[in-house]
Design a protein around this motif. Structure first.
Motif, PDB file in Angstrom:
ATOM      1  N   ASN A  14      39.235  54.687  33.097  1.00  0.00           N
ATOM      2  CA  ASN A  14      40.368  54.889  34.007  1.00  0.00           C
ATOM      3  C   ASN A  14      39.902  55.120  35.420  1.00  0.00           C
ATOM      4  OD1 ASN A  14      42.776  54.642  32.633  1.00  0.00           O
ATOM      5  ND2 ASN A  14      42.486  56.656  31.643  1.00  0.00           N
ATOM      6  N   ILE A  15      40.012  54.097  36.259  1.00  0.00           N
ATOM      7  CA  ILE A  15      39.651  54.311  37.656  1.00  0.00           C
ATOM      8  C   ILE A  15      40.927  54.227  38.504  1.00  0.00           C
ATOM      9  CG2 ILE A  15      37.282  53.492  37.389  1.00  0.00           C
ATOM     10  CD1 ILE A  15      38.196  50.863  38.757  1.00  0.00           C
ATOM     11  N   GLY A  16      40.833  54.692  39.755  1.00  0.00           N
ATOM     12  CA  GLY A  16      42.025  54.741  40.599  1.00  0.00           C
ATOM     13  C   GLY A  16      42.349  53.403  41.229  1.00  0.00           C
ATOM     14  N   GLY A  17      41.347  52.574  41.431  1.00  0.00           N
ATOM     15  CA  GLY A  17      41.537  51.279  42.088  1.00  0.00           C
ATOM     16  C   GLY A  17      40.170  50.679  42.357  1.00  0.00           C
ATOM     17  N   LEU A  18      40.146  49.389  42.665  1.00  0.00           N
ATOM     18  CA  LEU A  18      38.863  48.721  42.901  1.00  0.00           C
ATOM     19  C   LEU A  18      38.983  47.790  44.096  1.00  0.00           C
ATOM     20  CD1 LEU A  18      35.956  47.868  41.947  1.00  0.00           C
ATOM     21  CD2 LEU A  18      37.089  46.120  40.549  1.00  0.00           C
ATOM     22  N   ARG A  19      38.022  47.892  45.016  1.00  0.00           N
ATOM     23  CA  ARG A  19      37.915  46.897  46.088  1.00  0.00           C
ATOM     24  C   ARG A  19      36.528  46.280  46.007  1.00  0.00           C
ATOM     25  NH1 ARG A  19      40.668  49.595  51.563  1.00  0.00           N
ATOM     26  NH2 ARG A  19      42.784  49.702  50.710  1.00  0.00           N
ATOM     27  N   TRP A  20      36.504  44.956  45.866  1.00  0.00           N
ATOM     28  CA  TRP A  20      35.237  44.218  45.730  1.00  0.00           C
ATOM     29  C   TRP A  20      34.995  43.399  46.991  1.00  0.00           C
ATOM     30  CZ3 TRP A  20      30.884  42.781  43.116  1.00  0.00           C
ATOM     31  CH2 TRP A  20      30.358  41.513  43.400  1.00  0.00           C
ATOM     32  N   PHE A  21      33.751  43.365  47.436  1.00  0.00           N
ATOM     33  CA  PHE A  21      33.391  42.565  48.611  1.00  0.00           C
ATOM     34  C   PHE A  21      32.134  41.748  48.310  1.00  0.00           C
ATOM     35  CE2 PHE A  21      35.776  46.145  50.028  1.00  0.00           C
ATOM     36  CZ  PHE A  21      36.589  45.649  51.044  1.00  0.00           C
ATOM     37  N   ASP A  22      32.156  40.467  48.677  1.00  0.00           N
ATOM     38  CA  ASP A  22      30.927  39.668  48.557  1.00  0.00           C
ATOM     39  C   ASP A  22      29.887  40.204  49.530  1.00  0.00           C
ATOM     40  OD1 ASP A  22      31.859  37.928  46.625  1.00  0.00           O
ATOM     41  OD2 ASP A  22      32.878  36.684  48.117  1.00  0.00           O
ATOM     42  N   SER A  23      30.370  40.616  50.698  1.00  0.00           N
ATOM     43  CA  SER A  23      29.475  41.190  51.698  1.00  0.00           C
ATOM     44  C   SER A  23      30.280  42.189  52.521  1.00  0.00           C
ATOM     45  CB  SER A  23      28.927  40.084  52.599  1.00  0.00           C
ATOM     46  OG  SER A  23      28.058  40.656  53.559  1.00  0.00           O
ATOM     47  N   LEU A  42      39.112  58.553  42.045  1.00  0.00           N
ATOM     48  CA  LEU A  42      38.285  57.597  41.299  1.00  0.00           C
ATOM     49  C   LEU A  42      38.534  56.137  41.707  1.00  0.00           C
ATOM     50  CD1 LEU A  42      38.038  59.058  37.666  1.00  0.00           C
ATOM     51  CD2 LEU A  42      36.261  58.996  39.398  1.00  0.00           C
ATOM     52  N   SER A  43      38.905  55.932  42.966  1.00  0.00           N
ATOM     53  CA  SER A  43      38.937  54.563  43.491  1.00  0.00           C
ATOM     54  C   SER A  43      37.511  54.176  43.855  1.00  0.00           C
ATOM     55  CB  SER A  43      39.825  54.473  44.726  1.00  0.00           C
ATOM     56  OG  SER A  43      41.171  54.652  44.366  1.00  0.00           O
ATOM     57  N   ILE A  44      37.228  52.869  43.721  1.00  0.00           N
ATOM     58  CA  ILE A  44      35.836  52.428  43.822  1.00  0.00           C
ATOM     59  C   ILE A  44      35.697  51.208  44.727  1.00  0.00           C
ATOM     60  CG2 ILE A  44      33.891  51.515  42.456  1.00  0.00           C
ATOM     61  CD1 ILE A  44      35.163  53.095  40.109  1.00  0.00           C
ATOM     62  N   VAL A  45      34.717  51.264  45.605  1.00  0.00           N
ATOM     63  CA  VAL A  45      34.377  50.111  46.444  1.00  0.00           C
ATOM     64  C   VAL A  45      33.024  49.579  45.967  1.00  0.00           C
ATOM     65  CG1 VAL A  45      33.874  49.318  48.787  1.00  0.00           C
ATOM     66  CG2 VAL A  45      35.573  51.137  48.433  1.00  0.00           C
ATOM     67  N   VAL A  46      32.960  48.273  45.694  1.00  0.00           N
ATOM     68  CA  VAL A  46      31.699  47.668  45.241  1.00  0.00           C
ATOM     69  C   VAL A  46      31.413  46.437  46.106  1.00  0.00           C
ATOM     70  CG1 VAL A  46      30.449  46.690  43.264  1.00  0.00           C
ATOM     71  CG2 VAL A  46      32.252  48.350  42.867  1.00  0.00           C
ATOM     72  N   ALA A  47      30.165  46.279  46.493  1.00  0.00           N
ATOM     73  CA  ALA A  47      29.817  45.091  47.282  1.00  0.00           C
ATOM     74  C   ALA A  47      28.552  44.439  46.724  1.00  0.00           C
ATOM     75  CB  ALA A  47      29.602  45.468  48.740  1.00  0.00           C
TER      76      ALA A  47
END
Ligand code: ADP
Length: 259
Positions: A14-23, A42-47
């Motif tokens: 259970n996460i709050g949200g996800l933002r994905w970036f190639d760069s 628990l929102s998550i940013v991943v790059a």
């Protein structure tokens, strides 16, 4: 790893949200902005790549494309967690260490914010806060994990030797699986953030225990002593030659083996 394989992996928790970036410049900057806009806990940013990744004191953190995990986790601490926020870096370090253990590796935590494998830096943590008056509104926990060999910066950029998970493993690691394992451990440990068990596990994983180290802080004379353990707020306890305790608090301190 791409956005859809990551989403699939993270659907198990259970996460709050996800933002994905190639760069991206820095996942922590994006997460700080998102936190200010009201991101959920628990929102998550991943790059896949960071071009301006930061360590402490704006030192650079390298995340070449396709090589590493660059993740920032937003926490909105509820009232019962607030007295324990100084343990946050330990919570993150322990979660990364635990997922390395699951892969059959022998991680150690170089207090306060780095994970070592075979005595070399494999991951770093940068905790930053968003304030609302006198209170912490949210915390952003940046984690940079060297997964593939290509993530390891050239030696001339480093003050401390670095390595990757791939260097230490026989099978090729999968970034989304590692992230799922870290976040699962994190969610579990966070429920026990105030427990003695957390401090015990963190202490158990400390690098250089019983060894002489030098801790340098901003401009002050370095403190030299033997690593003894942790105080209940996560501060480091060293012993001097006469067995007197010296407490090193967080802040911009760097720990090294004593020459
Ligand atoms: P320390 O805790 O070692 O004093 P920081 O936690 O502030 O340092 O991390 C920043 C430093 O980490 C940089 O100055 C650089 O030497 C090193 N570094 C940068 N990128 C990486 C990486 N991908 N892997 C290992 N070390 C890195």
């Amino acid at each position: 790893m791409n956005e859809s394989s990551l989403k699939k992996s993270l659907s198990k928790i259970n996460i709050g949200g996800l933002r994905w970036f190639d760069s991206i410049g820095s996942t922590n900057d994006e997460a700080l902005a998102w936190a200010t806009e009201g991101a959920k806990d628990l929102s998550i940013v991943v790059a896949d790549e960071q071009t301006q990744g930061r360590g402490r004191l704006n030192r650079r953190w390298f995340t070449p494309k396709g090589s590493a995990l660059a993740v920032s986790l937003i926490l909105r601490p509820a009232a019962p967690l607030r007295p324990h926020l100084s343990r946050t870096v330990g919570l993150a370090a322990l979660s990364i260490a635990e997922s390395c253990l699951k892969l059959g590796l022998a991680p150690q935590i170089k207090w306060p914010n780095d994970i070592l494998l075979n005595g070399k830096k494999t991951a770093g943590i940068l905790v930053e806060s968003v304030w609302s008056g006198e209170d912490v509104d949210s915390l952003v926990i940046g984690m940079g994990i060297n997964v593939y060999k290509s993530s390891v910066p050239p030696a001339e950029f480093l003050q401390f030797p670095a390595t990757s998970l791939e260097d230490a493993l026989e099978n090729e690691p999968k970034r989304e699986e590692i992230l799922l394992s870290i976040l699962t451990a994190f969610i579990r440990w966070r429920e026990r953030i105030g427990s003695d068990e957390l401090i015990d596990a963190w202490e158990e994983a400390l690098a250089f225990r019983g060894e002489q180290v030098e801790v340098k802080g901003g401009g002050e004379v370095p403190v030299i002593g033997r690593v003894d353990g942790l105080e209940s707020d996560g501060s480091l306890r060293l012993k001097d030659l006469h067995d007197n305790s010296m407490i090193v608090r967080f802040g911009d301190v760097s720990l090294r083996p004593a020459a």
